[in-house]
Design a protein around this motif. Sequence first.
Motif, PDB file in Angstrom:
ATOM      1  N   ALA A 150       0.847  -1.203   0.000  1.00  0.00           N
ATOM      2  CA  ALA A 150       0.000   0.000   0.000  1.00  0.00           C
ATOM      3  C   ALA A 150       0.876   1.244   0.000  1.00  0.00           C
ATOM      4  O   ALA A 150       1.906   1.291   0.674  1.00  0.00           O
ATOM      5  N   THR A 151       0.440   2.232  -0.759  1.00  0.00           N
ATOM      6  CA  THR A 151       1.091   3.545  -0.776  1.00  0.00           C
ATOM      7  C   THR A 151       0.010   4.599  -0.595  1.00  0.00           C
ATOM      8  O   THR A 151      -0.971   4.620  -1.339  1.00  0.00           O
ATOM      9  N   SER A 152       0.184   5.419   0.431  1.00  0.00           N
ATOM     10  CA  SER A 152      -0.799   6.473   0.714  1.00  0.00           C
ATOM     11  C   SER A 152      -0.048   7.648   1.295  1.00  0.00           C
ATOM     12  O   SER A 152       1.196   7.657   1.327  1.00  0.00           O
ATOM     13  N   ARG A 206       0.641   7.297 -12.677  1.00  0.00           N
ATOM     14  CA  ARG A 206       1.912   7.487 -11.964  1.00  0.00           C
ATOM     15  C   ARG A 206       1.796   6.941 -10.537  1.00  0.00           C
ATOM     16  O   ARG A 206       2.701   6.285 -10.029  1.00  0.00           O
ATOM     17  N   LEU A 207       0.667   7.232  -9.907  1.00  0.00           N
ATOM     18  CA  LEU A 207       0.449   6.717  -8.547  1.00  0.00           C
ATOM     19  C   LEU A 207       0.348   5.191  -8.571  1.00  0.00           C
ATOM     20  O   LEU A 207       0.889   4.509  -7.686  1.00  0.00           O
ATOM     21  N   ALA A 208      -0.304   4.654  -9.596  1.00  0.00           N
ATOM     22  CA  ALA A 208      -0.385   3.190  -9.728  1.00  0.00           C
ATOM     23  C   ALA A 208       1.016   2.595  -9.838  1.00  0.00           C
ATOM     24  O   ALA A 208       1.350   1.609  -9.165  1.00  0.00           O
ATOM     25  N   GLN A 209       1.838   3.218 -10.679  1.00  0.00           N
ATOM     26  CA  GLN A 209       3.197   2.698 -10.858  1.00  0.00           C
ATOM     27  C   GLN A 209       3.997   2.797  -9.563  1.00  0.00           C
ATOM     28  O   GLN A 209       4.705   1.858  -9.174  1.00  0.00           O
ATOM     29  N   LEU A 210       3.877   3.932  -8.883  1.00  0.00           N
ATOM     30  CA  LEU A 210       4.583   4.110  -7.606  1.00  0.00           C
ATOM     31  C   LEU A 210       4.172   3.008  -6.624  1.00  0.00           C
ATOM     32  O   LEU A 210       5.002   2.446  -5.912  1.00  0.00           O
ATOM     33  N   GLY A 211       2.898   2.683  -6.614  1.00  0.00           N
ATOM     34  CA  GLY A 211       2.409   1.636  -5.713  1.00  0.00           C
ATOM     35  C   GLY A 211       2.866   0.243  -6.118  1.00  0.00           C
ATOM     36  O   GLY A 211       3.226  -0.582  -5.267  1.00  0.00           O
ATOM     37  N   LEU A 212       2.883  -0.008  -7.411  1.00  0.00           N
ATOM     38  CA  LEU A 212       3.220  -1.363  -7.888  1.00  0.00           C
ATOM     39  C   LEU A 212       4.673  -1.746  -7.596  1.00  0.00           C
ATOM     40  O   LEU A 212       4.976  -2.926  -7.416  1.00  0.00           O
ATOM     41  N   ILE A 242       6.509   7.695 -16.564  1.00  0.00           N
ATOM     42  CA  ILE A 242       5.948   6.568 -17.310  1.00  0.00           C
ATOM     43  C   ILE A 242       6.479   6.685 -18.731  1.00  0.00           C
ATOM     44  O   ILE A 242       6.181   7.645 -19.434  1.00  0.00           O
ATOM     45  N   ARG A 243       7.293   5.735 -19.109  1.00  0.00           N
ATOM     46  CA  ARG A 243       8.036   5.878 -20.362  1.00  0.00           C
ATOM     47  C   ARG A 243       7.780   4.694 -21.274  1.00  0.00           C
ATOM     48  O   ARG A 243       6.993   3.814 -20.980  1.00  0.00           O
ATOM     49  N   GLY A 244       8.515   4.743 -22.386  1.00  0.00           N
ATOM     50  CA  GLY A 244       8.493   3.631 -23.323  1.00  0.00           C
ATOM     51  C   GLY A 244       7.113   3.428 -23.925  1.00  0.00           C
ATOM     52  O   GLY A 244       6.393   4.382 -24.193  1.00  0.00           O
ATOM     53  N   ASN A 245       6.729   2.166 -24.102  1.00  0.00           N
ATOM     54  CA  ASN A 245       5.478   1.908 -24.823  1.00  0.00           C
ATOM     55  C   ASN A 245       4.236   2.172 -23.966  1.00  0.00           C
ATOM     56  O   ASN A 245       3.124   2.035 -24.460  1.00  0.00           O
ATOM     57  N   LEU A 246       4.415   2.547 -22.703  1.00  0.00           N
ATOM     58  CA  LEU A 246       3.251   2.895 -21.875  1.00  0.00           C
ATOM     59  C   LEU A 246       3.105   4.405 -21.695  1.00  0.00           C
ATOM     60  O   LEU A 246       2.324   4.866 -20.867  1.00  0.00           O
ATOM     61  N   ARG A 247       3.875   5.172 -22.485  1.00  0.00           N
ATOM     62  CA  ARG A 247       3.890   6.624 -22.313  1.00  0.00           C
ATOM     63  C   ARG A 247       2.497   7.247 -22.485  1.00  0.00           C
ATOM     64  O   ARG A 247       2.169   8.244 -21.857  1.00  0.00           O
ATOM     65  N   ARG A 289      -2.134  -4.140 -15.855  1.00  0.00           N
ATOM     66  CA  ARG A 289      -1.955  -5.412 -16.571  1.00  0.00           C
ATOM     67  C   ARG A 289      -0.736  -5.359 -17.477  1.00  0.00           C
ATOM     68  O   ARG A 289       0.067  -6.297 -17.533  1.00  0.00           O
ATOM     69  N   ARG A 290      -0.592  -4.252 -18.211  1.00  0.00           N
ATOM     70  CA  ARG A 290       0.542  -4.131 -19.135  1.00  0.00           C
ATOM     71  C   ARG A 290       1.857  -4.037 -18.369  1.00  0.00           C
ATOM     72  O   ARG A 290       2.856  -4.643 -18.758  1.00  0.00           O
ATOM     73  N   THR A 291       1.844  -3.274 -17.273  1.00  0.00           N
ATOM     74  CA  THR A 291       3.060  -3.138 -16.462  1.00  0.00           C
ATOM     75  C   THR A 291       3.506  -4.499 -15.929  1.00  0.00           C
ATOM     76  O   THR A 291       4.702  -4.787 -15.833  1.00  0.00           O
ATOM     77  N   LEU A 292       2.552  -5.333 -15.580  1.00  0.00           N
ATOM     78  CA  LEU A 292       2.861  -6.637 -14.974  1.00  0.00           C
ATOM     79  C   LEU A 292       2.967  -7.756 -16.018  1.00  0.00           C
ATOM     80  O   LEU A 292       3.185  -8.911 -15.659  1.00  0.00           O
TER      81      LEU A 292
END
Lengths: 264, 407
Positions: free
Chosen positions: B21-23, B81-87, B68-73, B156-159
């Motif tokens: 969790a990130t909050s 960004r918050l999702a990525q920070l949490g993941l 958020i870079r590359g093919n997910l830009r 889903r794409r990140t993972l």
Amino acid sequence: MLTAYIEGIGLLGPGLNNWPEGRRILAAEAPYVSRPTDLPPPASLPPSERRRASRAIKLALAIGHEAIAAAQLDPATLATVFSSSAGDGYNCHEICQALASNDRQLSPTRFHNSVHNAPAGYWSIASGAMASSSVICAHDASFGAGLLEALVQVVADNTRCVLISYDTDYPEPLRAVRPVPDAFGVALVLAPRPSAQALARIAVSFTDEASLHIADESLERLRQSIPAARSLTLLQTIARGGAARIIVDYLEYMRLGVDVTPCS
Amino acid sequence: MNFFDQEAPGVRPLLLSSFTATSCIGRGLDQTLDALRRQDSGLLPCRFETVDLETFVGEVAGVDEVGIRGNLRSFDCRNNRLAQLGLVQDGFVEAVKDVAARVGANRVGVFIGTSTAGILQTELAYRRRDSATGALPADFIYASTHSPFSVADFARRTLHLSGPVATVSSACSSSAKVFASAQRMIAVGIIDAAVVGGVDSLCLTTLYGFNSLELTSAHPCRPFDPARDGISISEGAAFALIEKTPENLDADAILLLGVGESSDAYHMSSPRPDGLGARMAMAAALQAGGVAPSEVDYINLHGTATPSNDAAEGNAVSALFGSHTACSSTKGATGHALGAAGGIEAVIAALALRHGFIPAGVNTLHVDPAIAIDYVLENRAQVVSRALSNSFGFGGTNCSLLLGRAN
């Protein structure tokens, strides 16, 4: 393989006013004439709420009631899955416009209608249903994702579940970035066992086969332009009344294979 | 209690093999646990964007610096960004990779709750409309930022997963309801594991919207205090990897024992005063887990700190549990992260189970004498074997999660 019986259908979209009329059009017993979707005021809501109902709320309530009435069931007893690409586009536009202006005050009604589960909330109020209601969004995959969620509930919980899949159009400037041209919705009452009302049995599994198109060009254009209208291949198969295997759009890497068997 | 021999009417428990969790109280489990142990609050006067409201918010530090870079830009927006920070906290990405390698990437589902996804991106785009045509700017990409599905698709794409994926958007119950979707899909055998969670980020729609309903407090929120006067809006990202329970389990493994859901059928923005819908959801979670009310050691309340919400939830809890089950709302610490709240609070309940403590409800000075529950104002060190986490939302949507230790 996930199996369920369709006991009732609700349908409302451009040139498709209800399932009995839509069934004849999809079975090529009547011509398809596209015209703007006519959304009826939600008679099941109290007058004060009826006036404030958004297009998404009117659409979802209309198709849900039609499907459940056809299945001769009491809506108060049924679990529901609501599936759409997003919330009401006009409501979203009004909010974003206000927030970009010098006066950012929002109307309370506009704000509570902005939640994606507003149609689910109003459905529960109108029908008295205290059963679970799931609210799914999957952009262009929303019909497939909703059908999957509802079928899984039917099988896992061994109980009926009503899928209410709907999308409403966006005003400009949102329409340019999300070109959903009109409102379309389909509701399916799904049951774990056959009954006298059952129209068809569906057995669904994942597949990488390409999804099927509809031969009629204007219906195919409709199917491709509104996420909930991806249901039209399934509806056409049921309308024709024969057994068939069809492929329904879902995700870009995975579609739903649906074996349809008519009942009675 | 042996969970493995248990059959219907209960459901088979699932293992939370990884969670994070990130909050506003921290990035990842260690910082979150430290803040809970210190009884810190992450709520501060609102300085978000150009918002001119007298309210407190729980803003996650450093979200704007996430790239958020590359093919997910094309997914780049505050919410993703918050999702990525949490993941990337707590080895979560690696845990998912291990499971995908074991069961297949197409046998892992992704179900993410959000209320507003990246609507902030659209709010900002509306300030930059073409003065002649009214068109939104060409760099605005609706599908991968604002569309509610964008956050589940991004995760889903990140993972690198290829199973079923959906966003659940039922307001403030969203990231509790994802546990139900995942549990059912595992039960019917179409997936073996799922990434569930919630991500919601600060935006003007929710800040001005809750303000219009006069539901935001000018103070840090005070759940269950007689002086409570509204919520503090926050943001966060929480994720859990859930899978079928293996034969051999660590003693401190955390299990999902049951999920209960209901609808109020009452009002769009107010709960049933008698708390009947909330009680039905809690009772259904207990029934699914085969657990009696007296066997629950801690309830993480929805506890938003509006007068009516807390009163209704208090009625529901006392009707089902009596007044001796330890309860708290951790929203005094984290604020109300709306569609991410259920996920964050499931993780907090898991920390309570793992580390043997009951987190206090911070900011609350006194407990409303009209509410007959054991509301905890100071952390308690004690064994917690089973914990319930409540999430309720607009539209009268209710969901309760029952978590437990394996031993």
